[in-house]
Motif scaffolding. Structure first.
Motif, PDB file in Angstrom:
ATOM      1  N   ARG A   1      56.041  43.012  67.369  1.00 29.38           N
ATOM      2  CA  ARG A   1      55.450  43.738  66.243  1.00 29.38           C
ATOM      3  C   ARG A   1      53.934  43.776  66.377  1.00 29.38           C
ATOM      4  O   ARG A   1      53.280  44.688  65.878  1.00 29.38           O
ATOM      5  CB  ARG A   1      55.871  43.083  64.923  1.00 29.38           C
TER       6      ARG A   1
ATOM      7  N   GLY B   1      51.568  50.986  52.104  1.00 28.08           N
ATOM      8  CA  GLY B   1      52.252  50.068  53.023  1.00 28.08           C
ATOM      9  C   GLY B   1      52.273  50.613  54.440  1.00 28.08           C
ATOM     10  O   GLY B   1      52.865  51.664  54.692  1.00 28.08           O
TER      11      GLY B   1
ATOM     12  N   ARG C   1      54.357  39.557  62.885  1.00 26.93           N
ATOM     13  CA  ARG C   1      55.224  39.679  61.710  1.00 26.93           C
ATOM     14  C   ARG C   1      56.501  38.904  61.967  1.00 26.93           C
ATOM     15  O   ARG C   1      56.947  38.812  63.107  1.00 26.93           O
ATOM     16  CB  ARG C   1      55.625  41.154  61.479  1.00 26.93           C
TER      17      ARG C   1
ATOM     18  N   ASP D   1      62.172  48.832  53.818  1.00 24.95           N
ATOM     19  CA  ASP D   1      62.622  47.654  53.058  1.00 24.95           C
ATOM     20  C   ASP D   1      62.299  47.770  51.572  1.00 24.95           C
ATOM     21  O   ASP D   1      62.863  47.025  50.766  1.00 24.95           O
ATOM     22  CB  ASP D   1      61.938  46.386  53.596  1.00 24.95           C
TER      23      ASP D   1
ATOM     24  N   ARG E   1      48.840  42.358  64.113  1.00 27.60           N
ATOM     25  CA  ARG E   1      49.207  41.104  63.449  1.00 27.60           C
ATOM     26  C   ARG E   1      50.656  40.763  63.804  1.00 27.60           C
ATOM     27  O   ARG E   1      51.459  41.651  64.068  1.00 27.60           O
ATOM     28  CB  ARG E   1      49.057  41.217  61.931  1.00 27.60           C
TER      29      ARG E   1
ATOM     30  N   GLY F   1      62.813  39.912  64.312  1.00 24.60           N
ATOM     31  CA  GLY F   1      63.525  39.617  65.555  1.00 24.60           C
ATOM     32  C   GLY F   1      63.053  40.467  66.724  1.00 24.60           C
ATOM     33  O   GLY F   1      63.350  40.182  67.876  1.00 24.60           O
TER      34      GLY F   1
ATOM     35  N   TRP G   1      46.828  48.544  47.666  1.00 24.84           N
ATOM     36  CA  TRP G   1      46.956  49.551  46.595  1.00 24.84           C
ATOM     37  C   TRP G   1      46.728  48.819  45.272  1.00 24.84           C
ATOM     38  O   TRP G   1      47.300  47.762  45.057  1.00 24.84           O
ATOM     39  CB  TRP G   1      48.341  50.185  46.657  1.00 24.84           C
TER      40      TRP G   1
ATOM     41  N   PHE H   1      63.954  43.216  67.844  1.00 26.57           N
ATOM     42  CA  PHE H   1      65.082  43.795  68.578  1.00 26.57           C
ATOM     43  C   PHE H   1      65.408  45.125  67.895  1.00 26.57           C
ATOM     44  O   PHE H   1      65.825  45.141  66.739  1.00 26.57           O
ATOM     45  CB  PHE H   1      66.259  42.806  68.491  1.00 26.57           C
TER      46      PHE H   1
ATOM     47  N   GLY I   1      67.067  46.468  60.523  1.00 23.35           N
ATOM     48  CA  GLY I   1      66.043  46.775  59.508  1.00 23.35           C
ATOM     49  C   GLY I   1      64.956  47.709  60.012  1.00 23.35           C
ATOM     50  O   GLY I   1      64.531  48.625  59.299  1.00 23.35           O
ATOM     51  N   MET I   2      64.528  47.493  61.247  1.00 20.70           N
ATOM     52  CA  MET I   2      63.484  48.386  61.783  1.00 20.70           C
ATOM     53  C   MET I   2      64.034  49.793  61.940  1.00 20.70           C
ATOM     54  O   MET I   2      63.350  50.772  61.651  1.00 20.70           O
ATOM     55  CB  MET I   2      62.981  47.844  63.125  1.00 20.70           C
TER      56      MET I   2
ATOM     57  N   GLY J   1      53.590  49.255  57.314  1.00 23.98           N
ATOM     58  CA  GLY J   1      54.533  48.653  58.263  1.00 23.98           C
ATOM     59  C   GLY J   1      55.195  49.795  59.026  1.00 23.98           C
ATOM     60  O   GLY J   1      54.646  50.910  59.131  1.00 23.98           O
ATOM     61  N   LEU J   2      56.398  49.568  59.514  1.00 26.40           N
ATOM     62  CA  LEU J   2      57.041  50.570  60.362  1.00 26.40           C
ATOM     63  C   LEU J   2      57.406  51.834  59.595  1.00 26.40           C
ATOM     64  O   LEU J   2      57.236  52.938  60.087  1.00 26.40           O
ATOM     65  CB  LEU J   2      58.295  49.968  61.004  1.00 26.40           C
ATOM     66  N   ALA J   3      57.915  51.658  58.367  1.00 23.55           N
ATOM     67  CA  ALA J   3      58.335  52.831  57.596  1.00 23.55           C
ATOM     68  C   ALA J   3      57.122  53.694  57.243  1.00 23.55           C
ATOM     69  O   ALA J   3      57.116  54.907  57.470  1.00 23.55           O
ATOM     70  CB  ALA J   3      59.064  52.385  56.326  1.00 23.55           C
TER      71      ALA J   3
ATOM     72  N   GLU K   1      47.060  49.977  53.653  1.00 26.10           N
ATOM     73  CA  GLU K   1      47.721  48.791  54.198  1.00 26.10           C
ATOM     74  C   GLU K   1      46.898  47.560  53.822  1.00 26.10           C
ATOM     75  O   GLU K   1      45.712  47.482  54.144  1.00 26.10           O
ATOM     76  CB  GLU K   1      47.873  48.902  55.718  1.00 26.10           C
ATOM     77  N   ALA K   2      47.567  46.612  53.154  1.00 23.30           N
ATOM     78  CA  ALA K   2      46.850  45.421  52.678  1.00 23.30           C
ATOM     79  C   ALA K   2      46.341  44.561  53.839  1.00 23.30           C
ATOM     80  O   ALA K   2      45.294  43.931  53.742  1.00 23.30           O
ATOM     81  CB  ALA K   2      47.789  44.597  51.794  1.00 23.30           C
TER      82      ALA K   2
END
Ligand SMILES: Cc1cc2nc3c(=O)[nH]c(=O)nc-3n(C[C@H](O)[C@H](O)[C@H](O)COP(=O)(O)OP(=O)(O)OC[C@H]3O[C@@H](n4cnc5c(N)ncnc54)[C@H](O)[C@@H]3O)c2cc1C
Length: 362
Positions: free
Chosen positions: A100, A12, A43, A268, A41, A46, A124, A48, A280-281, A14-16, A35-36
């Motif tokens: 994003r 994955g 996403r 997440d 791209r 928000g 994966w 923020f 969340g970010m 993303g940010l994490a 990464e799929a």
């Protein structure tokens, strides 16, 4: 002689996943990231960024990169129900807003620059091809070692009789009164903030009834909000960037604990904090940082996998338990239409109320 180090596989990007990959590479740990999707791209987000995750970014030397990429500072927030509004209220700490589209690409570039192996466009493998594709179903002792799951939100078909879905698009020609505008209505909520490129990100979380279908032609109307609402007026002249429209469905907003999972998770993939918090970010960055040292120690052979996985999980649970509990209640209240105008009035009159909600969810 240099002692051998074991590689880490991150599933994955993303940010994490990207933040973890960068942190591991900074410590010389070999890291491959699957990464799929592809970069850049859009996403649903928000866009923020606030809270402790900004400190994580600074510690990893990434904060400056975001600023250079045009991140827009936000110092105030204003709240709107269908009938009430607040003045711009000072944010207890500065936030930044970055698309994003830019952010994920920037982190992916940094990971590669540090020597990380990025396998973009590669999912994966699925169950049956590789047992670890669904690692949380395996018992802890059967978990493949050195694999970290940063695969994002869990899918949930229905929660409490309805389905959550998220929508987002960038728009021009949207005047804002604050760095962040949060609009609540009987449909859900929409956040507006200015991002790099002089665009405004319009992002909402909505609940639809079981069986109710939202077609691509309806997305714009959901984002614009109920006719006559402050949101509808704010977006009256908005020119949406068609390429930036995106949607996600099947969101689960139930809190989960990392220690309850058999696999090693961050971001997440552990749990999704309700988006109303805008945290969340931050949790993605923070959980990645919490995992770096234990994983580096495992890589150097200083700890077993059986000890590393629970260590990361306990660190994440300790960091996030309180804010998840507060966020659950905040989200519940914010989404009760009869309470919405009262909450906005409370925020307008009592600084402590708004500061408490902000501080406890970060
Ligand atoms: C409506 C909405 C608004 C939000 N607003 C905000 C906000 O304003 N501020 C904030 O801080 N947070 C916000 N969030 C939350 C934030 O977007 C997430 O918390 C954050 O993106 C989580 O990062 P992540 O890396 O854990 O997951 P993601 O960013 O989702 O990344 C997971 C990645 O894993 C990849 N993947 C999944 N399975 C596989 C596989 N098998 N193989 C390879 N790759 C795989 C996916 O393609 C994806 O790129 C919002 C969320 C929603 C839904």
């Amino acid at each position: 002689m240099v002692a051998s180090v074991k590689p880490i596989t991150i599933v994955g990007g993303g940010l994490a996943g990207l933040t973890l990959g960068i942190g591991l590479r900074q410590r010389g740990v070999p890291a491959a990231l699957w990464e799929a999707g592809h970069y850049p791209r859009h996403r649903v987000c928000g866009e923020f960024i606030c809270g402790r995750g900004l400190e994580t970014l600074a510690r990893l030397g990434l904060r400056e990169l975001l600023d250079r990429a045009g991140a827009v500072g936000a110092d105030t927030a204003a709240f709107f129900s269908e009938t009430q509004s607040t003045r711009p209220l000072p944010l207890p700490s500065r936030a930044i807003c970055l698309s994003r589209f830019t952010l994920d690409q920037l982190l992916a570039n940094e990971f590669q620059k540090l020597g990380g192996e990025l396998r973009a466009g590669q999912r994966w493998p699925a169950v049956g091809v590789h047992a670890s594709a669904c690692p949380d179903r395996l018992k802890p002792e059967l978990q493949p070692e050195g694999i970290v799951r940063a695969t994002g939100r869990r899918l949930q078909t229905e929660e409490g009789g309805g389905r959550w879905f998220g929508l987002k698009a960038h728009a021009h020609n949207v005047p804002l009164t604050a760095g962040l505008e949060m609009h609540v209505s009987h449909r859900g909520y929409v956040g507006l903030c200015r991002v790099n490129g002089d665009k405004v990100n319009v992002c909402g979380l909505f609940r639809r009834r079981a069986g109710e279908n939202i077609g691509p032609q309806d997305r714009r109307e959901w984002l614009r909000g109920p006719i006559g609402s402050p949101l509808h007026r704010r977006l009256a002249a908005a020119e949406f960037d068609e390429d930036s429209f995106c949607a996600v469905a099947g969101l689960s907003l139930r809190p989960y604990r990392a220690v309850a999972r058999a696999d090693c998770c961050i971001g997440d993939a552990i749990t999704m904090i309700p988006p109303v918090t805008g945290n969340g970010m931050s949790m993605a960055f923070e959980s990645a940082e919490l995992a770096i040292e234990p994983l580096a120690a495992w890589s150097r052979g200083e700890n077993s996998w059986a000890g590393t996985r629970p260590q990361i999980a306990s660190r994440c649970d300790a960091a996030f338990a309180r804010r998840l509990a507060w966020a659950k209640w905040l989200q519940r209240f914010v989404l009760m239409p009869p309470l919405q105008s009262t909450l906005v009035r409370l925020a307008a009159r009592n600084d402590w109320f708004w500061r408490l909600a902000f501080e406890k969810t970060r």
